[in-house]
Motif scaffolding. Structure first.
Motif, PDB file in Angstrom:
ATOM      1  N   ALA A  90       1.312  -0.852   0.256  1.00 36.53           N
ATOM      2  CA  ALA A  90       0.125  -0.166   0.416  1.00 36.53           C
ATOM      3  C   ALA A  90       0.761   0.993  -0.259  1.00 36.53           C
ATOM      4  O   ALA A  90       1.460   1.479   0.832  1.00 36.53           O
ATOM      5  N   THR A  91       0.432   2.447  -0.843  1.00 34.09           N
ATOM      6  CA  THR A  91       1.153   3.355  -1.029  1.00 34.09           C
ATOM      7  C   THR A  91       0.947   4.167   0.637  1.00 34.09           C
ATOM      8  O   THR A  91      -0.381   4.089   0.618  1.00 34.09           O
ATOM      9  N   SER A  92       1.917   5.017   1.106  1.00 32.01           N
ATOM     10  CA  SER A  92       1.262   5.843   2.004  1.00 32.01           C
ATOM     11  C   SER A  92       2.712   6.899   1.961  1.00 32.01           C
ATOM     12  O   SER A  92       3.508   7.025   1.372  1.00 32.01           O
ATOM     13  N   VAL A  93       1.590   7.745   2.628  1.00 32.00           N
ATOM     14  CA  VAL A  93       2.257   9.350   3.111  1.00 32.00           C
ATOM     15  C   VAL A  93       3.405   9.367   4.109  1.00 32.00           C
ATOM     16  O   VAL A  93       3.052   8.803   5.085  1.00 32.00           O
ATOM     17  N   GLY A  94       4.525   9.892   4.979  1.00 36.63           N
ATOM     18  CA  GLY A  94       5.080  10.078   5.543  1.00 36.63           C
ATOM     19  C   GLY A  94       4.088  11.339   6.324  1.00 36.63           C
ATOM     20  O   GLY A  94       3.795  12.242   5.619  1.00 36.63           O
ATOM     21  N   GLU A  95       4.110  11.651   7.387  1.00 36.96           N
ATOM     22  CA  GLU A  95       3.868  12.526   8.324  1.00 36.96           C
ATOM     23  C   GLU A  95       4.222  14.493   7.551  1.00 36.96           C
ATOM     24  O   GLU A  95       3.106  15.323   7.958  1.00 36.96           O
ATOM     25  N   ASP A  96       5.787  14.319   7.555  1.00 36.32           N
ATOM     26  CA  ASP A  96       6.361  15.216   7.283  1.00 36.32           C
ATOM     27  C   ASP A  96       6.302  15.743   5.889  1.00 36.32           C
ATOM     28  O   ASP A  96       7.192  16.397   5.835  1.00 36.32           O
ATOM     29  N   LEU A  97       6.027  15.003   4.920  1.00 41.08           N
ATOM     30  CA  LEU A  97       5.548  15.002   3.408  1.00 41.08           C
ATOM     31  C   LEU A  97       4.726  16.920   3.089  1.00 41.08           C
ATOM     32  O   LEU A  97       3.271  16.486   3.906  1.00 41.08           O
ATOM     33  N   PRO A  98       5.548  17.463   2.579  1.00 37.16           N
ATOM     34  CA  PRO A  98       4.625  18.747   2.295  1.00 37.16           C
ATOM     35  C   PRO A  98       4.028  18.792   0.982  1.00 37.16           C
ATOM     36  O   PRO A  98       3.567  17.609   0.249  1.00 37.16           O
ATOM     37  N   TYR A  99       2.742  19.295   1.344  1.00 32.19           N
ATOM     38  CA  TYR A  99       1.686  19.417   0.579  1.00 32.19           C
ATOM     39  C   TYR A  99       2.044  19.020  -0.367  1.00 32.19           C
ATOM     40  O   TYR A  99       0.801  17.980  -1.611  1.00 32.19           O
ATOM     41  N   ARG A 100       2.240  20.203  -1.078  1.00 33.22           N
ATOM     42  CA  ARG A 100       3.367  19.806  -3.217  1.00 33.22           C
ATOM     43  C   ARG A 100       2.923  18.143  -3.576  1.00 33.22           C
ATOM     44  O   ARG A 100       2.640  18.093  -4.420  1.00 33.22           O
ATOM     45  N   ASP A 101       3.963  17.585  -2.523  1.00 36.81           N
ATOM     46  CA  ASP A 101       4.240  16.583  -3.201  1.00 36.81           C
ATOM     47  C   ASP A 101       3.182  15.258  -2.776  1.00 36.81           C
ATOM     48  O   ASP A 101       3.314  14.884  -3.975  1.00 36.81           O
ATOM     49  N   ILE A 102       2.527  15.546  -1.739  1.00 36.20           N
ATOM     50  CA  ILE A 102       1.510  15.161  -1.874  1.00 36.20           C
ATOM     51  C   ILE A 102       0.206  14.725  -2.955  1.00 36.20           C
ATOM     52  O   ILE A 102      -0.529  13.979  -3.498  1.00 36.20           O
ATOM     53  N   GLU A 129      -7.502  14.202  -1.945  1.00 40.38           N
ATOM     54  CA  GLU A 129      -7.540  15.862  -2.258  1.00 40.38           C
ATOM     55  C   GLU A 129      -8.898  17.010  -2.237  1.00 40.38           C
ATOM     56  O   GLU A 129      -8.034  18.281  -1.964  1.00 40.38           O
ATOM     57  N   SER A 130      -9.463  15.974  -1.616  1.00 36.28           N
ATOM     58  CA  SER A 130      -9.928  17.842  -0.955  1.00 36.28           C
ATOM     59  C   SER A 130      -9.209  18.843   0.572  1.00 36.28           C
ATOM     60  O   SER A 130      -9.823  19.362   0.893  1.00 36.28           O
ATOM     61  N   ASP A 131      -8.790  17.557   1.325  1.00 32.49           N
ATOM     62  CA  ASP A 131      -8.055  18.549   2.414  1.00 32.49           C
ATOM     63  C   ASP A 131      -7.102  19.498   1.493  1.00 32.49           C
ATOM     64  O   ASP A 131      -6.677  20.674   1.800  1.00 32.49           O
ATOM     65  N   LEU A 132      -6.558  19.253   0.235  1.00 30.83           N
ATOM     66  CA  LEU A 132      -5.628  19.540  -0.827  1.00 30.83           C
ATOM     67  C   LEU A 132      -6.099  21.097  -0.672  1.00 30.83           C
ATOM     68  O   LEU A 132      -6.054  22.076  -1.547  1.00 30.83           O
TER      69      LEU A 132
END
Length: 289
Positions: A90-102, A129-132
């Protein structure tokens, strides 16, 4: 008919008519949707029954929002489980990943949301996407809530000022265990209006993701699976000499029985087949001996 009655009749007709012409496969799609909804409703009923039993015995009832946290219950053999249909890895993101990278990661994976994990791979939330979009919208509008602004608006504004996944995510995340049944997971996805749910182990670590369409496909057996169960039911209900003259066909969940049987055996067989899960209709074309 006066003008008002004529207007109401036209409005009712418009509501009853499809907004676009039905495609050739629309009827089958509608039947499949009804079968899916029926399976989800059954799962909800079983869940409610277990909750009521626990309340009667004084046990703590599981939360509807986090059923993944309760121990796995014994399942019937052959019951499809989340582990059978989930996507791994499963693809995931780390807590500190910047929103542009998300945003780039969501676009690359072609998904609307991703689980957010901490350094030990525990699921701590979901960023979408809604959060961004909410962040970009607040920044573009320049709107700032006043001192007496509504609490929800102030919270949204505070969240929109965030720069990382931890700031923007929705938390806690709704997750399921690998041993949760597909039916219960589909009920939870429908209840929560989620297209994808993180799958975690008992310690909350990410092990996969399950998609709502994968749950749908697993819930609704194909015609071959239904026919196999109808055939087994036929063998259980009828003596060998009788069942040899009975033919079974299945199309889009509709079972058609042809041949000859005694009235008593015929009635029993039809009743048994009507009780099989995923059978939409039984066409009894049998003739009595």
């Amino acid at each position: 008919m006066n003008a008002h009655e004529n207007f109401r009749a036209q409005a009712d007709a418009r509501q009853g008519a499809p907004a676009r012409p039905w495609s050739p496969g629309e009827t089958a799609r509608q039947d499949m949707l009804l079968r899916y909804l029926g399976a989800v409703a059954s799962a909800a009923a079983r869940h409610s029954g277990r909750t009521a039993e626990q309340s009667d015995t004084g046990e703590r009832a599981p939360s509807a929002a986090t059923p993944a946290r309760r121990p796995d219950l014994p399942q019937e053999p052959g019951t499809p489980l989340v582990r059978d249909v989930m996507d791994v890895p499963a693809t995931s993101v780390g807590e500190d990943l910047p929103y542009r990278d998300i945003a780039r990661l969501l676009a690359r994976e072609q998904v609307g949301a991703l689980p957010v994990v901490d350094a030990e791979d525990h699921v701590v939330g979901v960023v979408s996407e809604s959060d961004l979009l909410a962040k970009v919208a607040f920044e573009a509008s320049g709107h700032r809530p006043g001192h007496i602004g509504r609490l929800r608006e102030r919270r949204m504004h505070g969240k929109a000022r965030g720069e990382t996944a931890a700031d923007l995510m929705t938390s806690p995340a709704i997750t399921v265990l690998p041993g949760t049944t597909v039916a219960e997971s589909a009920w939870l996805a429908a209840l929560s209006r989620l297209k994808r749910m993180p799958v975690t182990d008992r310690d909350g670590r990410l092990v996969g993701v399950v998609r709502r369409d994968a749950l749908l496909e697993a819930l609704i057996r194909d015609d071959a699976g239904i026919r196999a169960e109808v055939q087994a039911t036929l063998e259980a209900c009828c003596p060998p000499a009788d069942r040899e003259g009975v033919a079974v066909t299945v199309h889009d969940g509709i079972v058609e029985l042809t041949g000859r049987l005694t009235p008593a055996t015929m009635a029993r067989l039809v009743a048994e087949v009507e009780g099989i899960a995923d059978v939409v209709e039984v066409k009894n074309l049998l003739t009595a001996d």
